[in-house]
Each structure stands twice: as C-alpha cells, then as structure tokens.
Design an enzyme around this catalytic site. Structure first.
Site, PDB file in Angstrom:
ATOM      1  N   ARG A  25      29.500 -11.609   4.398  1.00 31.03           N
ATOM      2  CA  ARG A  25      30.431 -10.566   4.857  1.00 31.03           C
ATOM      3  C   ARG A  25      30.836  -9.630   3.709  1.00 31.03           C
ATOM      4  O   ARG A  25      31.961  -9.172   3.615  1.00 31.03           O
ATOM      5  CB  ARG A  25      31.672 -11.174   5.514  1.00 31.03           C
ATOM      6  N   LEU A  63      37.661 -10.721  -1.972  1.00 33.65           N
ATOM      7  CA  LEU A  63      37.230 -11.564  -3.093  1.00 33.65           C
ATOM      8  C   LEU A  63      36.371 -12.723  -2.590  1.00 33.65           C
ATOM      9  O   LEU A  63      36.696 -13.338  -1.565  1.00 33.65           O
ATOM     10  CB  LEU A  63      38.489 -12.127  -3.768  1.00 33.65           C
ATOM     11  N   GLU A 111      41.417  -3.341  -1.016  1.00 30.05           N
ATOM     12  CA  GLU A 111      41.705  -2.769  -2.344  1.00 30.05           C
ATOM     13  C   GLU A 111      40.596  -1.798  -2.759  1.00 30.05           C
ATOM     14  O   GLU A 111      40.865  -0.714  -3.292  1.00 30.05           O
ATOM     15  CB  GLU A 111      41.864  -3.889  -3.375  1.00 30.05           C
ATOM     16  N   GLU A 131      45.630 -12.662   1.294  1.00 32.99           N
ATOM     17  CA  GLU A 131      46.083 -13.282   0.036  1.00 32.99           C
ATOM     18  C   GLU A 131      47.350 -14.086   0.262  1.00 32.99           C
ATOM     19  O   GLU A 131      47.522 -15.188  -0.285  1.00 32.99           O
ATOM     20  CB  GLU A 131      46.371 -12.208  -1.024  1.00 32.99           C
TER      21      GLU A 131
HETATM   22  C1  1HE Z   1      33.146 -15.773   2.452  1.00 32.89           C
HETATM   23  C2  1HE Z   1      34.241 -14.886   2.477  1.00 32.89           C
HETATM   24  C3  1HE Z   1      35.011 -14.740   1.284  1.00 32.89           C
HETATM   25  C4  1HE Z   1      33.325 -14.874   4.416  1.00 32.89           C
HETATM   26  N1  1HE Z   1      34.632 -15.466   0.214  1.00 32.89           N
HETATM   27  N2  1HE Z   1      32.828 -16.454   1.349  1.00 32.89           N
HETATM   28  N3  1HE Z   1      39.322 -12.893   1.952  1.00 32.89           N
HETATM   29  C5  1HE Z   1      39.626 -13.606   3.040  1.00 32.89           C
HETATM   30  O1  1HE Z   1      40.482 -14.462   3.049  1.00 32.89           O
HETATM   31  C6  1HE Z   1      38.798 -13.339   4.268  1.00 32.89           C
HETATM   32  C7  1HE Z   1      37.928 -14.532   4.572  1.00 32.89           C
HETATM   33  N4  1HE Z   1      36.909 -14.235   5.570  1.00 32.89           N
HETATM   34  C8  1HE Z   1      37.185 -14.151   6.901  1.00 32.89           C
HETATM   35  O2  1HE Z   1      38.320 -14.186   7.346  1.00 32.89           O
HETATM   36  C9  1HE Z   1      36.010 -14.006   7.823  1.00 32.89           C
HETATM   37  O3  1HE Z   1      34.860 -14.486   7.143  1.00 32.89           O
HETATM   38  C10 1HE Z   1      35.720 -12.549   8.290  1.00 32.89           C
HETATM   39  C11 1HE Z   1      36.822 -12.108   9.273  1.00 32.89           C
HETATM   40  C12 1HE Z   1      35.638 -11.582   7.144  1.00 32.89           C
HETATM   41  C13 1HE Z   1      34.349 -12.503   9.023  1.00 32.89           C
HETATM   42  O4  1HE Z   1      34.301 -13.497  10.041  1.00 32.89           O
HETATM   43  P1  1HE Z   1      32.876 -13.952  10.621  1.00 32.89           P
HETATM   44  O5  1HE Z   1      33.153 -14.921  11.749  1.00 32.89           O
HETATM   45  O6  1HE Z   1      32.055 -12.746  10.943  1.00 32.89           O
HETATM   46  O7  1HE Z   1      32.101 -14.692   9.424  1.00 32.89           O
HETATM   47  P2  1HE Z   1      32.303 -16.168   8.841  1.00 32.89           P
HETATM   48  O8  1HE Z   1      31.529 -17.139   9.690  1.00 32.89           O
HETATM   49  O9  1HE Z   1      33.742 -16.488   8.619  1.00 32.89           O
HETATM   50  O10 1HE Z   1      31.636 -16.064   7.398  1.00 32.89           O
HETATM   51  C14 1HE Z   1      30.230 -15.975   7.222  1.00 32.89           C
HETATM   52  C15 1HE Z   1      29.921 -16.546   5.850  1.00 32.89           C
HETATM   53  O11 1HE Z   1      30.556 -15.724   4.861  1.00 32.89           O
HETATM   54  C16 1HE Z   1      30.484 -17.944   5.649  1.00 32.89           C
HETATM   55  O12 1HE Z   1      29.620 -18.623   4.755  1.00 32.89           O
HETATM   56  P3  1HE Z   1      28.498 -19.691   5.305  1.00 32.89           P
HETATM   57  O13 1HE Z   1      27.799 -20.119   4.071  1.00 32.89           O
HETATM   58  O14 1HE Z   1      29.309 -20.762   5.982  1.00 32.89           O
HETATM   59  O15 1HE Z   1      27.650 -18.896   6.287  1.00 32.89           O
HETATM   60  C17 1HE Z   1      31.807 -17.695   4.959  1.00 32.89           C
HETATM   61  O16 1HE Z   1      32.264 -18.787   4.189  1.00 32.89           O
HETATM   62  C18 1HE Z   1      31.431 -16.535   4.060  1.00 32.89           C
HETATM   63  N5  1HE Z   1      32.600 -15.741   3.672  1.00 32.89           N
HETATM   64  N6  1HE Z   1      34.325 -14.350   3.709  1.00 32.89           N
HETATM   65  C19 1HE Z   1      33.577 -16.292   0.257  1.00 32.89           C
HETATM   66  N7  1HE Z   1      36.046 -13.902   1.202  1.00 32.89           N
HETATM   67  C20 1HE Z   1      41.024  -9.015  -6.508  1.00 32.89           C
HETATM   68  S1  1HE Z   1      41.907 -10.098  -5.690  1.00 32.89           S
HETATM   69  C21 1HE Z   1      41.489 -10.013  -4.029  1.00 32.89           C
HETATM   70  C22 1HE Z   1      41.979 -11.207  -3.317  1.00 32.89           C
HETATM   71  C23 1HE Z   1      41.328 -11.370  -1.986  1.00 32.89           C
HETATM   72  O17 1HE Z   1      40.496 -10.601  -1.586  1.00 32.89           O
HETATM   73  S2  1HE Z   1      41.871 -12.705  -1.080  1.00 32.89           S
HETATM   74  C24 1HE Z   1      41.202 -12.446   0.504  1.00 32.89           C
HETATM   75  C25 1HE Z   1      39.881 -13.118   0.650  1.00 32.89           C
END
Ligand code: 1HE
Length: 257
Positions: A25, A63, A111, A131
């Site tokens: 993603r 992130l 961001e 976050e």
């Molecule tokens: C990830 C990440 C990630 C997906 N880091 N691996 N960001 C978040 O807290 C958002 C986290 N992500 C989500 O809420 C959802 O993944 C989404 C809404 C973005 C998309 O949902 P979906 O159903 O299309 O995908 P999915 O099944 O959740 O994810 C597909 C794969 O991407 C899966 O890995 P897989 O190996 O199991 O297939 C997920 O683990 C992976 N994935 N998002 C790592 N963020 C400078 S500081 C900034 C601080 C932040 O940004 S904190 C917020 C982080």
C-alpha cells in the site's frame, strides 16, 4: 526509471513521480522516502512541474510500520529529521508539485501529500492520522504542515479520536483543492501540471519559495518580502513580454468561471 519502489517518468516538461509499492500500500520505508528525496533533488532542468501519485488501490499507507524497530531517542530524532529533509525537497524543490490522491492518504502519506503545492483527490480518497492509536506521533513535518491546511483543532481531533475524513469532507476541510471522480486524480493532476508549466518560471519560484515564507512572517516583514519578490519577478524579460502580449491583444483574458 524505477528505483527502490519509486517510478520516475519525464513527459515533456512534467515529471511524474509514482510511489510503486502497491503490495504494501505504498508504505514508506527508509529506501522509499530517500528515493523521494533524491528524485526531487535531481529533476532535470527541463522539468517545469511535477505530479506525485501512487500505484494500486491507495496513495500511501504512511510509515512502513515493520521498520519501526526499537529506536532510542537519538535515532528517533534523526529518523524524523531524515523525513523532514526529504519532504522539504518536495515543498522547496525546483518546481510546483501536484499530488494526485486516491484511497488511503494516511499517516506519513498525508504528511507527504501535505508537502505538495496542490492536492487533487478522487472520490475514493480518505484521510487519517492513525499515529494516535499506534502510540506514536507524526514525524514527517505533519505537526507543522497539517494544521496549516485544516487547523490544529481538526488535526488534534483526528489523532485523539482516530477520525477518518472522507474525500468530500477532506475537500471541505482543506486537505484537497480539487475533488474529482474515482480514477481521474492523476489525469486531472497532469492537466493542472501542464497549465502550471506554462507560467513564467520565476513566478512559480515565487509561489513555492516566497509565498509560504511570507505567510509565516509578521505582516510588516511580509509586505517588504512581497515587494522585493514582486520587483524581481517583474524585471524578468519573460514578464515584460507577457504583459506586452496582453496589452497588444495576443494573450487570453480572464474569463468568468
Ligand atoms: C503495511 C502498512 C504500513 C499496509 N506499514 N506495512 N500507517 C497506518 O497505520 C496504516 C496501516 N495500514 C492500513 O490501515 C491499511 O493497510 C490500509 C487502509 C492502508 C489498506 O488496507 P488494505 O486492506 O487495502 O491492505 P492490507 O491488507 O491492510 O495491507 C496489505 C499489505 O500491506 C499487508 O502486508 P502483507 O504482507 O500481509 O500482505 C500490510 O501489512 C501491509 N501494510 N500498511 C507496513 N503502514 C514519519 S512518521 C509517520 C507515522 C505514520 O505514518 S504512522 C501510520 C502508519
């Protein structure tokens, strides 16, 4: 050209920079955020505007949480500063950047979008700052840039309560300046980039480098910076030619919207 999940294409005078890690993603690991930095650092001189978008169903999941290892305070500080440096290259790089948003625009993805100059969102876009619920804080400049788009109270609410803004709500709140039908954000961003690329380069420079700084200055300082920038911009031969074109009937009038 693709490097570390970042795809770069130059089409005429427009750079199209695409996050290309759809299986995750477009989560931003260190390699990808550094590739963003390098891409905006090394745009060819011929580029006049850029589009930033994401491959797959989502613009960016923020992130890469799998890299959020045990960092001590000093490492955390340097990691956040590395993001700041990368996103500064987007905001204060050589050309205006238009973000094309769809699906998740969350955390560090929001961001990154906030460091662009224009945001076009399609109807599938949604905005969140998870976050708050992950026990962390923004670290990519969001605490500075996001309140300037939507206000500190809305940002605090998003982080405290996990509130998610829909595409329509996000446009009303100020995340995006344009809301377009699903699947058309990149095309609209490209159309806008082509329009932006027609401006005099010095005007675009003033808009991305001087305007945000003037907006931060006390009014009295801002007026002086504005006057200096205006004098520099209007002295360019291209500005003189454009004004002559209008006065001699060769340039477009402003038409009612
Ligand atoms: C990830 C990440 C990630 C997906 N880091 N691996 N960001 C978040 O807290 C958002 C986290 N992500 C989500 O809420 C959802 O993944 C989404 C809404 C973005 C998309 O949902 P979906 O159903 O299309 O995908 P999915 O099944 O959740 O994810 C597909 C794969 O991407 C899966 O890995 P897989 O190996 O199991 O297939 C997920 O683990 C992976 N994935 N998002 C790592 N963020 C400078 S500081 C900034 C601080 C932040 O940004 S904190 C917020 C982080």
């Amino acid at each position: 050209m693709t490097r570390n999940h970042l795809h770069l294409e130059i089409r005429d005078h427009i750079a199209i920079v695409r996050l290309a890690r759809p299986a995750k993603r477009n989560a931003l690991n260190d390699d990808l955020i550094l590739a963003v930095r390098d891409a905006f650092d090394n745009l060819p001189d011929t580029v006049r505007a850029a589009v930033l978008d994401g491959e797959g169903e989502h613009f960016c999941a923020g992130l890469d949480l799998s890299e959020l290892k045990e960092r001590d305070a000093g490492q955390g500080l340097h990691h956040s500063r590395m993001w700041h440096a990368a996103l500064e290259r987007v905001q204060y790089g050589p050309v205006p950047v238009i973000a094309a948003l769809h699906g998740a625009v969350v955390g560090g993805g929001l961001e990154l979008a906030s460091s662009c100059h224009i945001r076009v969102a399609d109807e599938t876009a949604f905005y969140a700052l998870p976050e708050g619920s992950r026990g962390i804080f923004v670290g990519g400049g969001g605490a500075v840039r996001i309140p300037r788009l939507i206000g500190a109270a809305r940002m605090a609410d998003m982080m405290l309560t996990g509130r998610v803004y829909s595409a329509q709500e996000g446009e009303r709140a100020g995340f995006a300046q344009y809301l377009v039908p699903a699947g058309t954000a990149s095309a609209k961003a490209l159309e806008l980039a082509q329009r932006v690329a027609e401006n005099a380069p010095l005007t675009n420079y003033a808009l991305i480098h001087a305007l945000p700084r003037i907006a931060e200055q006390p009014a009295d300082h801002g007026y002086m910076t504005e006057a200096l920038m205006a004098a520099v911009a209007q002295s360019a031969p291209e500005a003189k030619q454009r004004v002559r074109d209008f006065l001699e009937g060769r340039a477009n009038k402003v038409r009612k919207a």
